[in-house]
Motif scaffolding. Structure first.
Motif, mmCIF file in Angstrom:
data_model
loop_
_atom_site.group_PDB
_atom_site.id
_atom_site.type_symbol
_atom_site.label_atom_id
_atom_site.label_comp_id
_atom_site.label_asym_id
_atom_site.label_seq_id
_atom_site.Cartn_x
_atom_site.Cartn_y
_atom_site.Cartn_z
ATOM 1 N N ILE A 231 3.776 12.830 0.941
ATOM 2 C CA ILE A 231 3.699 11.392 0.678
ATOM 3 C C ILE A 231 5.096 10.821 0.480
ATOM 4 O O ILE A 231 5.425 9.747 0.993
ATOM 5 C CB ILE A 231 2.806 11.110 -0.548
ATOM 6 C CG1 ILE A 231 1.369 11.523 -0.257
ATOM 7 C CG2 ILE A 231 2.867 9.648 -0.952
ATOM 8 C CD1 ILE A 231 0.440 11.450 -1.446
ATOM 9 N N PHE B 256 0.929 4.250 -2.831
ATOM 10 C CA PHE B 256 0.802 5.669 -2.475
ATOM 11 C C PHE B 256 2.036 6.464 -2.889
ATOM 12 O O PHE B 256 1.939 7.621 -3.286
ATOM 13 C CB PHE B 256 0.542 5.836 -0.975
ATOM 14 C CG PHE B 256 -0.835 5.422 -0.556
ATOM 15 C CD1 PHE B 256 -1.953 5.843 -1.253
ATOM 16 C CD2 PHE B 256 -1.020 4.592 0.531
ATOM 17 C CE1 PHE B 256 -3.233 5.451 -0.874
ATOM 18 C CE2 PHE B 256 -2.288 4.195 0.924
ATOM 19 C CZ PHE B 256 -3.400 4.619 0.216
ATOM 20 N N ILE C 5 1.795 7.251 -6.594
ATOM 21 C CA ILE C 5 0.831 8.341 -6.765
ATOM 22 C C ILE C 5 1.441 9.667 -6.307
ATOM 23 O O ILE C 5 1.290 10.697 -6.972
ATOM 24 C CB ILE C 5 -0.473 8.032 -6.005
ATOM 25 C CG1 ILE C 5 -1.179 6.840 -6.643
ATOM 26 C CG2 ILE C 5 -1.392 9.247 -5.962
ATOM 27 C CD1 ILE C 5 -2.316 6.279 -5.814
ATOM 28 N N GLY C 6 2.158 9.637 -5.179
ATOM 29 C CA GLY C 6 2.795 10.854 -4.672
ATOM 30 C C GLY C 6 3.853 11.400 -5.604
ATOM 31 O O GLY C 6 3.983 12.619 -5.764
ATOM 32 N N LEU D 17 0.830 -1.211 0.000
ATOM 33 C CA LEU D 17 0.000 0.000 0.000
ATOM 34 C C LEU D 17 0.863 1.260 0.000
ATOM 35 O O LEU D 17 0.572 2.231 -0.715
ATOM 36 C CB LEU D 17 -0.944 -0.017 1.202
ATOM 37 C CG LEU D 17 -2.003 -1.121 1.171
ATOM 38 C CD1 LEU D 17 -2.807 -1.116 2.461
ATOM 39 C CD2 LEU D 17 -2.903 -0.966 -0.034
ATOM 40 N N PHE D 18 1.941 1.264 0.793
ATOM 41 C CA PHE D 18 2.866 2.397 0.791
ATOM 42 C C PHE D 18 3.506 2.584 -0.587
ATOM 43 O O PHE D 18 3.693 3.719 -1.038
ATOM 44 C CB PHE D 18 3.965 2.220 1.850
ATOM 45 C CG PHE D 18 3.638 2.815 3.175
ATOM 46 C CD1 PHE D 18 3.615 4.184 3.362
ATOM 47 C CD2 PHE D 18 3.364 2.000 4.259
ATOM 48 C CE1 PHE D 18 3.323 4.740 4.581
ATOM 49 C CE2 PHE D 18 3.066 2.544 5.490
ATOM 50 C CZ PHE D 18 3.051 3.929 5.662
ATOM 51 N N TYR E 7 6.905 8.023 2.791
ATOM 52 C CA TYR E 7 7.426 6.800 2.193
ATOM 53 C C TYR E 7 8.905 6.623 2.528
ATOM 54 O O TYR E 7 9.349 5.527 2.829
ATOM 55 C CB TYR E 7 7.228 6.827 0.677
ATOM 56 C CG TYR E 7 7.708 5.573 -0.012
ATOM 57 C CD1 TYR E 7 6.947 4.421 0.035
ATOM 58 C CD2 TYR E 7 8.911 5.542 -0.700
ATOM 59 C CE1 TYR E 7 7.370 3.254 -0.596
ATOM 60 C CE2 TYR E 7 9.341 4.390 -1.333
ATOM 61 C CZ TYR E 7 8.568 3.259 -1.281
ATOM 62 O OH TYR E 7 8.998 2.120 -1.889
#
Length: 166
Positions: free
Chosen positions: A105, A93, A96-97, A89-90, A109
């Motif tokens: 984000i 994300f 996307i970040g 999940l990280f 991370y």
């Protein structure tokens, strides 16, 4: 003195593209490890049930020790399933970040990646005497790639901060 900064990823990608590629590779590997840990947890759970049936018939010290080891392996595999799910999940994300160029984000991370790598290193050094040469070489390569990915991630984060200052 801080971390070294890169201008390019792998000598020819810009930092944004390099972070997207490294994020996709990490997400794919996290997914593979997530599935592998689910399979391992199912196998240990099935083995634990089999030894529990055997223990009813033969209540020996050896069977109790085997059951305790299998319970520990099952618990560890379930914990690893949850860890790799969180890491997957990280990774998503993070991709996307990077695409949206969100510094918060990317920073989260980077912090998660440092913690995950430290946990991996501690596990490696605590258990390296039980592993073979191939496993040790694989782990060293894995840690080296992680260090490079973290440096590229940090370089992109610094680059985003410098863009705002200008």
């Amino acid at each position: 003195m801080g971390l070294p900064h890169f201008e390019k990823c792998c000598c020819f990608f810009d930092l944004k593209t390099g972070n997207i590629i490294l994020g996709c590779v990490n997400a794919f590997l996290s997914f593979c490890l997530f599935v592998a840990m689910i399979v391992a947890a199912c196998e240990f759970g099935a083995m634990e049930k089999d030894t529990a049936k055997e223990m009813e018939i033969f209540k020996t010290v050896e069977s109790i020790e085997v059951d305790a080891r299998l319970s520990g392996l099952y618990a560890m595999s379930v914990i690893l399933v949850l860890m790799f799910l969180a890491k997957l999940l990280f990774d998503v994300f993070f991709i996307i970040g990077v695409i949206m160029e969100r510094k918060g984000i990317i920073k989260a991370y980077f912090i998660m990646w440092v913690v995950f790598m430290l946990l991996s290193m501690f596990t490696f050094f605590l258990n390296c005497e039980y592993w073979g040469v191939k496993t040790i070489i694989t782990e060293v390569i894995y840690l080296s790639i992680n260090v490079y990915a973290m440096l590229v991630c940090h370089s992109f984060y610094v680059q985003l901060n410098m863009r705002e200052e200008v």
